[in-house]
Design an enzyme around this catalytic site. Structure first.
Site, mmCIF file in Angstrom:
data_model
loop_
_atom_site.group_PDB
_atom_site.id
_atom_site.type_symbol
_atom_site.label_atom_id
_atom_site.label_comp_id
_atom_site.label_asym_id
_atom_site.label_seq_id
_atom_site.Cartn_x
_atom_site.Cartn_y
_atom_site.Cartn_z
ATOM 1 N N GLY A 72 107.766 11.369 16.606
ATOM 2 C CA GLY A 72 108.140 11.757 17.963
ATOM 3 C C GLY A 72 107.142 12.715 18.593
ATOM 4 N N ASN A 152 118.106 17.664 22.361
ATOM 5 C CA ASN A 152 118.270 17.795 20.912
ATOM 6 C C ASN A 152 119.043 19.037 20.494
ATOM 7 O OD1 ASN A 152 115.593 18.630 22.048
ATOM 8 N ND2 ASN A 152 115.439 19.679 20.087
ATOM 9 N N GLN A 180 116.448 11.527 20.526
ATOM 10 C CA GLN A 180 117.838 11.771 20.133
ATOM 11 C C GLN A 180 118.774 10.659 20.604
ATOM 12 O OE1 GLN A 180 119.165 14.212 18.219
ATOM 13 N NE2 GLN A 180 117.217 15.246 17.880
ATOM 14 N N SER A 200 111.394 8.436 17.224
ATOM 15 C CA SER A 200 111.013 8.896 15.890
ATOM 16 C C SER A 200 111.991 8.308 14.869
ATOM 17 C CB SER A 200 111.063 10.427 15.852
ATOM 18 O OG SER A 200 110.889 10.873 14.530
ATOM 19 N N HIS A 202 112.812 8.971 11.730
ATOM 20 C CA HIS A 202 113.656 9.758 10.817
ATOM 21 C C HIS A 202 114.900 10.348 11.495
ATOM 22 C CE1 HIS A 202 112.646 14.077 11.773
ATOM 23 N NE2 HIS A 202 111.581 13.533 12.319
ATOM 24 N N THR A 238 94.238 2.791 9.728
ATOM 25 C CA THR A 238 95.020 1.831 8.956
ATOM 26 C C THR A 238 96.496 2.176 9.072
ATOM 27 O OG1 THR A 238 93.175 1.508 7.468
ATOM 28 C CG2 THR A 238 95.342 0.820 6.659
ATOM 29 N N CYS A 326 113.210 23.443 15.046
ATOM 30 C CA CYS A 326 111.854 23.887 15.351
ATOM 31 C C CYS A 326 111.829 25.345 15.760
ATOM 32 C CB CYS A 326 111.266 23.042 16.468
ATOM 33 S SG CYS A 326 111.619 21.309 16.274
HETATM 34 C C1 LIG Z 1 112.781 15.549 16.481
HETATM 35 C C2 LIG Z 1 112.372 15.434 17.900
HETATM 36 C C3 LIG Z 1 111.019 15.248 18.252
HETATM 37 C C4 LIG Z 1 109.910 15.263 17.247
HETATM 38 O O1 LIG Z 1 109.933 14.150 16.379
HETATM 39 P P1 LIG Z 1 109.122 14.201 15.015
HETATM 40 O O2 LIG Z 1 109.118 12.792 14.541
HETATM 41 O O3 LIG Z 1 109.854 15.109 14.095
HETATM 42 O O4 LIG Z 1 107.741 14.688 15.333
HETATM 43 C C5 LIG Z 1 110.724 15.108 19.595
HETATM 44 N N1 LIG Z 1 111.690 15.140 20.544
HETATM 45 C C6 LIG Z 1 112.984 15.308 20.232
HETATM 46 C C7 LIG Z 1 114.005 15.316 21.323
HETATM 47 C C8 LIG Z 1 113.377 15.472 18.908
HETATM 48 O O5 LIG Z 1 114.663 15.660 18.621
#
Ligand SMILES: *Cc1c(COP(=O)(O)O)cnc(C)c1O
Length: 383
Positions: A72, A152, A180, A200, A202, A238, A326
């Protein structure tokens, strides 16, 4: 060591067994470089094509509009820098909001150092950024609008389609951080009229370190990484084949059952909020009362120390968060809570609990019991 009750789904999620299983062959048997002409390279390439189709289908996009990234943060950085640089002959003004993720805000600050001007729209006390505010901020030299789909920290849902309509009518590209939103609410790049959209893996039970940027065909963009011809010469290197395969799988799983998941998790959220209100005097909900992410519970418990509550919850096997992941660990109070008008003291006494599909009502009962005991204990200690 594991937390028995995991309430930090906005920070990250566990990889689903099905997703892991889909990824595994691309570490070992089908390890070929997707650029290779030989069989194992072709297998990797085919798997990536499949993931790109799955990702596109989940967003209402075309496969050629999907660009895989490292997550993300990279997608947000690329969306802003790539679009701003490609359009700086047209103007130097960017519109975003004060409650964006740091991946957007800090990129905007970096762009300001390079001569761009940025307007940070203010949310109301519920964290809602009104389309009217966007409309009023547009100038002839505005070249990019970046507004998130869902926050978030406090979970407020934003009117992405209304932003998109305004942006389109003025001919300005619209980026939305939908990290989110994926799996929580339906995402449709046509309905939202989004030109750029970040995700993102994860955050929706895919692997860490992989994400994507949707780039609408015809959007002027500078490349993210220079080098080889990967990702249509826009993001060299890659490819993370297992990660991309996992993201594709996680996207189709997440997109499949949005209404069912939202109903189930939303009901748990309401159950937890009600329980906390009954058990803890003075507790206040932050964010929008109804237009919020199904899994987001963000509360202020007056005169409590958020970090102290978190540590005690952890001791009791419950994982939560005091702000966003964060910002916790740093001394800065959350910019989101500040923007919605919370005082530094209120910010310090806030707690974020983000639920997922695997959480249960029994777990909510446990959280209510443990947290109210912690609050009673901390209050007694002060008296
Ligand atoms: C977690 C998050 C990101 C960052 O994503 P990563 O894959 O951890 O770098 C960006 N924006 C929002 C709203 C998020 O919740």
């Amino acid at each position: 060591m594991r937390n028995r009750i995991y309430l930090d789904h906005a920070a990250t999620t566990a990889v689903t067994p099905e997703v892991l299983e889909a990824m595994l062959p691309y570490f070992t048997e089908s390890y070929g470089n997707p650029s290779g002409v030989y069989a194992t390279g072709r297998e990797a390439h085919r798997a990536m094509d499949q993931a790109r189709r799955e990702a596109a289908a989940a967003l209402g996009a075309r496969p050629q509009e999907i660009y895989f990234t490292s997550g993300g943060s990279e997608s947000d950085n690329w969306a802003l820098t790539g679009a701003a640089m490609a359009r700086r002959d047209r103007g130097n003004h960017i519109i975003t909001s004060a409650i964006e993720h740091h991946a957007v805000l800090h990129t905007c600050q970096a762009l300001e150092k390079q001569g761009f001007q940025v307007t940070y729209l203010k949310p109301d006390s519920r964290g809602y950024v009104a389309p009217e505010a966007l409309e009023q901020a547009i100038r002839p030299e505005t070249i990019l609008i970046s507004l998130m789909a869902a926050n978030n920290e406090i979970g407020t849902l934003q009117p992405a389609a209304a932003y998109g309509e305004i942006a389109r009518s003025r001919g300005i590209p619209f980026h939305t951080d939908a990290v989110q939103a994926m799996g929580a609410i339906p995402i449709d790049v046509e309905a939202w009229q989004a030109d750029l959209l970040s995700l993102s893996a994860h955050k929706f039970h895919g692997p860490k370190g992989v994400g994507l940027l949707y780039i609408r065909k015809g959007t002027r963009m500078d490349a993210m990484i220079h080098g080889g011809a990967q990702e249509r010469r826009m993001r060299a290197g890659t490819e993370n084949v297992p990660g991309i395969v996992g993201m594709g799988k996680a996207m189709s799983l997440a997109a499949d059952r949005i209404p069912e998941r939202a109903a189930r998790v939303g009901a748990l959220r309401e159950y937890l909020i009600r329980g906390l209100r009954e058990a803890i005097p003075g507790v206040r909900l932050n964010g929008h009362p109804s237009d919020r992410l199904p899994g987001n519970v963000h509360v202020t418990i007056p005169d409590m120390d958020g970090e102290a509550m978190l540590l005690r919850l952890d001791l009791a096997g419950i994982a939560a968060s005091s702000g966003s992941a964060c910002t916790s660990g740093s001394v800065d109070p959350s910019h989101v809570l500040e923007a919605i008008g919370l005082s530094p003291a209120e910010t310090r006494s806030s707690l974020r609990m983000t639920l997922g599909e695997e959480n249960t009502e029994a777990e909510m009962n446990e959280v209510i019991r443990v947290l109210s005991a912690i609050v009673a204990d901390l209050r007694a200690m002060r008296e």
